[in-house]
Design a protein around this motif. Structure first.
Motif, mmCIF file in Angstrom:
data_model
loop_
_atom_site.group_PDB
_atom_site.id
_atom_site.type_symbol
_atom_site.label_atom_id
_atom_site.label_comp_id
_atom_site.label_asym_id
_atom_site.label_seq_id
_atom_site.Cartn_x
_atom_site.Cartn_y
_atom_site.Cartn_z
ATOM 1 N N SER A 40 0.821 -1.182 0.047
ATOM 2 C CA SER A 40 0.025 0.172 0.105
ATOM 3 C C SER A 40 0.898 1.350 -0.086
ATOM 4 C CB SER A 40 -0.897 -0.014 1.200
ATOM 5 O OG SER A 40 -1.616 0.978 1.174
ATOM 6 N N GLU A 41 2.067 1.060 0.877
ATOM 7 C CA GLU A 41 2.701 2.301 0.721
ATOM 8 C C GLU A 41 3.542 2.582 -0.671
ATOM 9 O OE1 GLU A 41 6.910 3.357 2.771
ATOM 10 O OE2 GLU A 41 5.666 2.211 4.343
ATOM 11 N N VAL A 42 4.124 1.583 -1.252
ATOM 12 C CA VAL A 42 4.631 1.556 -2.413
ATOM 13 C C VAL A 42 3.602 2.194 -3.592
ATOM 14 C CG1 VAL A 42 5.634 0.416 -4.216
ATOM 15 C CG2 VAL A 42 6.554 -0.237 -2.129
ATOM 16 N N GLU A 43 2.438 1.765 -3.381
ATOM 17 C CA GLU A 43 1.376 2.039 -4.372
ATOM 18 C C GLU A 43 0.944 3.545 -4.157
ATOM 19 O OE1 GLU A 43 -3.205 1.554 -5.649
ATOM 20 O OE2 GLU A 43 -2.351 0.259 -4.159
ATOM 21 N N LYS A 44 0.772 4.122 -2.833
ATOM 22 C CA LYS A 44 0.824 5.587 -2.607
ATOM 23 C C LYS A 44 1.795 6.615 -3.153
ATOM 24 C CE LYS A 44 -2.086 5.029 1.602
ATOM 25 N NZ LYS A 44 -1.912 5.140 2.893
ATOM 26 N N THR A 45 2.933 5.705 -2.949
ATOM 27 C CA THR A 45 4.205 6.844 -3.480
ATOM 28 C C THR A 45 4.226 6.692 -4.933
ATOM 29 O OG1 THR A 45 5.511 6.057 -1.621
ATOM 30 C CG2 THR A 45 6.680 6.853 -3.690
ATOM 31 N N LYS A 46 3.943 5.606 -5.693
ATOM 32 C CA LYS A 46 3.892 5.588 -7.245
ATOM 33 C C LYS A 46 2.766 6.417 -7.713
ATOM 34 C CE LYS A 46 6.658 3.806 -9.220
ATOM 35 N NZ LYS A 46 7.732 4.459 -9.575
ATOM 36 N N ARG A 47 1.657 6.419 -7.156
ATOM 37 C CA ARG A 47 0.483 7.187 -7.532
ATOM 38 C C ARG A 47 0.635 8.673 -7.381
ATOM 39 N NH1 ARG A 47 -4.506 5.119 -8.451
ATOM 40 N NH2 ARG A 47 -4.731 2.775 -8.026
ATOM 41 N N LYS A 48 1.548 9.018 -6.302
ATOM 42 C CA LYS A 48 1.896 10.429 -6.214
ATOM 43 C C LYS A 48 3.100 10.943 -7.181
ATOM 44 C CE LYS A 48 4.584 13.341 -3.041
ATOM 45 N NZ LYS A 48 5.357 13.706 -1.815
ATOM 46 N N GLU A 49 4.045 9.882 -7.588
ATOM 47 C CA GLU A 49 4.730 10.290 -8.568
ATOM 48 C C GLU A 49 4.124 10.349 -9.971
ATOM 49 O OE1 GLU A 49 8.850 7.698 -6.925
ATOM 50 O OE2 GLU A 49 7.501 6.778 -8.420
ATOM 51 N N LEU A 50 3.512 9.436 -10.250
ATOM 52 C CA LEU A 50 2.613 9.466 -11.558
ATOM 53 C C LEU A 50 1.736 10.899 -11.762
ATOM 54 C CD1 LEU A 50 1.443 5.722 -11.742
ATOM 55 C CD2 LEU A 50 3.013 6.978 -13.142
ATOM 56 N N LYS A 51 1.176 11.312 -10.627
ATOM 57 C CA LYS A 51 0.347 12.417 -10.690
ATOM 58 C C LYS A 51 1.305 13.659 -11.018
ATOM 59 C CE LYS A 51 -3.393 11.230 -7.783
ATOM 60 N NZ LYS A 51 -4.016 11.588 -6.454
ATOM 61 N N THR A 52 2.536 13.641 -10.829
ATOM 62 C CA THR A 52 3.531 14.586 -11.171
ATOM 63 C C THR A 52 3.614 14.826 -12.568
ATOM 64 O OG1 THR A 52 5.535 13.519 -11.009
ATOM 65 C CG2 THR A 52 4.738 14.528 -8.998
ATOM 66 N N LEU A 53 3.241 13.844 -13.497
ATOM 67 C CA LEU A 53 3.554 14.014 -14.872
ATOM 68 C C LEU A 53 2.495 14.821 -15.360
ATOM 69 C CD1 LEU A 53 3.367 9.876 -15.763
ATOM 70 C CD2 LEU A 53 5.572 11.625 -15.728
ATOM 71 N N LEU A 54 1.446 15.343 -14.660
ATOM 72 C CA LEU A 54 0.585 16.469 -15.191
ATOM 73 C C LEU A 54 0.897 17.883 -14.995
ATOM 74 C CD1 LEU A 54 -2.754 14.238 -14.577
ATOM 75 C CD2 LEU A 54 -1.657 14.469 -16.515
ATOM 76 N N THR A 55 2.088 17.785 -14.243
ATOM 77 C CA THR A 55 2.582 18.869 -13.699
ATOM 78 C C THR A 55 3.777 19.463 -14.541
ATOM 79 O OG1 THR A 55 4.189 18.172 -12.277
ATOM 80 C CG2 THR A 55 2.006 18.601 -11.306
ATOM 81 N N ASP A 56 4.315 20.783 -14.387
ATOM 82 C CA ASP A 56 5.599 21.211 -15.231
ATOM 83 C C ASP A 56 6.838 20.689 -14.430
ATOM 84 O OD1 ASP A 56 4.079 22.556 -16.686
ATOM 85 O OD2 ASP A 56 4.344 24.505 -15.581
ATOM 86 N N LYS A 57 6.764 19.902 -13.238
ATOM 87 C CA LYS A 57 7.717 19.217 -12.425
ATOM 88 C C LYS A 57 7.818 17.740 -12.240
ATOM 89 C CE LYS A 57 9.357 23.737 -10.596
ATOM 90 N NZ LYS A 57 9.609 24.289 -9.456
ATOM 91 N N PRO A 58 7.799 17.046 -13.557
ATOM 92 C CA PRO A 58 7.527 15.503 -13.082
ATOM 93 C C PRO A 58 8.706 14.921 -12.346
ATOM 94 C CG PRO A 58 8.149 16.033 -15.371
ATOM 95 C CD PRO A 58 7.872 17.330 -14.862
ATOM 96 N N GLU A 59 8.426 14.114 -11.294
ATOM 97 C CA GLU A 59 9.322 13.151 -10.681
ATOM 98 C C GLU A 59 9.940 12.043 -11.179
ATOM 99 O OE1 GLU A 59 7.833 12.720 -6.730
ATOM 100 O OE2 GLU A 59 7.385 14.957 -6.403
ATOM 101 N N LEU A 60 9.331 11.805 -12.532
ATOM 102 C CA LEU A 60 9.616 10.488 -13.277
ATOM 103 C C LEU A 60 10.193 10.904 -14.565
ATOM 104 C CD1 LEU A 60 6.422 8.622 -12.733
ATOM 105 C CD2 LEU A 60 8.508 8.182 -11.650
ATOM 106 N N ASN A 61 11.089 10.090 -15.269
ATOM 107 C CA ASN A 61 11.611 10.630 -16.583
ATOM 108 C C ASN A 61 10.520 10.532 -17.510
ATOM 109 O OD1 ASN A 61 14.096 10.382 -15.396
ATOM 110 N ND2 ASN A 61 14.297 8.102 -15.843
ATOM 111 N N VAL A 62 10.772 11.594 -18.305
ATOM 112 C CA VAL A 62 9.604 11.800 -19.302
ATOM 113 C C VAL A 62 10.436 11.893 -20.610
ATOM 114 C CG1 VAL A 62 7.831 12.584 -18.181
ATOM 115 C CG2 VAL A 62 9.292 14.180 -19.020
#
Length: 75
Positions: A40-62
Motif C-alpha cells: 500500500s505504501e509503495v502504491e501511494k508513492t507511485k500514484r503520487k509520482e505518476l500525478k506529477t506527470l501532469l505538472t511542470d515538474k514531473p518526478e519521473l523520467n519523461v
C-alpha cells in the motif's frame, strides 16, 4: 532510508529503520498485514509520482513523442 525486515520468535514481523533506530510498527504484525502495508505504501508513492506527470515538474523520467520516435528510428 535503510529498512530491515525483522521476524520475531512468534513468526510476526516488523520493520526496523536505521534512521530512527526503532521499529516502524508499535507491535509485530502477521506477515499478510506486513505485505499489505508495504504494498500500500509503495502504491501511494507511485500514484503520487505518476500525478506529477501532469505538472511542470514531473518526478519521473519523461520524453516527448517526437524524441521517442527519433530514438526508435535510430536503432
Amino acid at each position: 532510508m535503510s529498512r530491515f525486515y525483522v521476524k520475531n520468535k512468534e513468526n510476526k514481523w516488523n520493520i526496523f529503520s536505521t534512521i530512527i533506530d526503532d521499529f516502524l510498527y508499535d507491535n509485530f504484525v502477521p506477515f499478510d498485514y506486513l505485505v499489505e502495508s508495504v504494498c500500500s505504501e509503495v502504491e501511494k508513492t507511485k500514484r503520487k509520482e505518476l500525478k506529477t506527470l501532469l505538472t511542470d515538474k514531473p518526478e519521473l523520467n519523461v520524453m516527448s513523442y517526437e524524441e521517442a520516435l527519433e530514438r526508435k528510428k535510430i536503432k
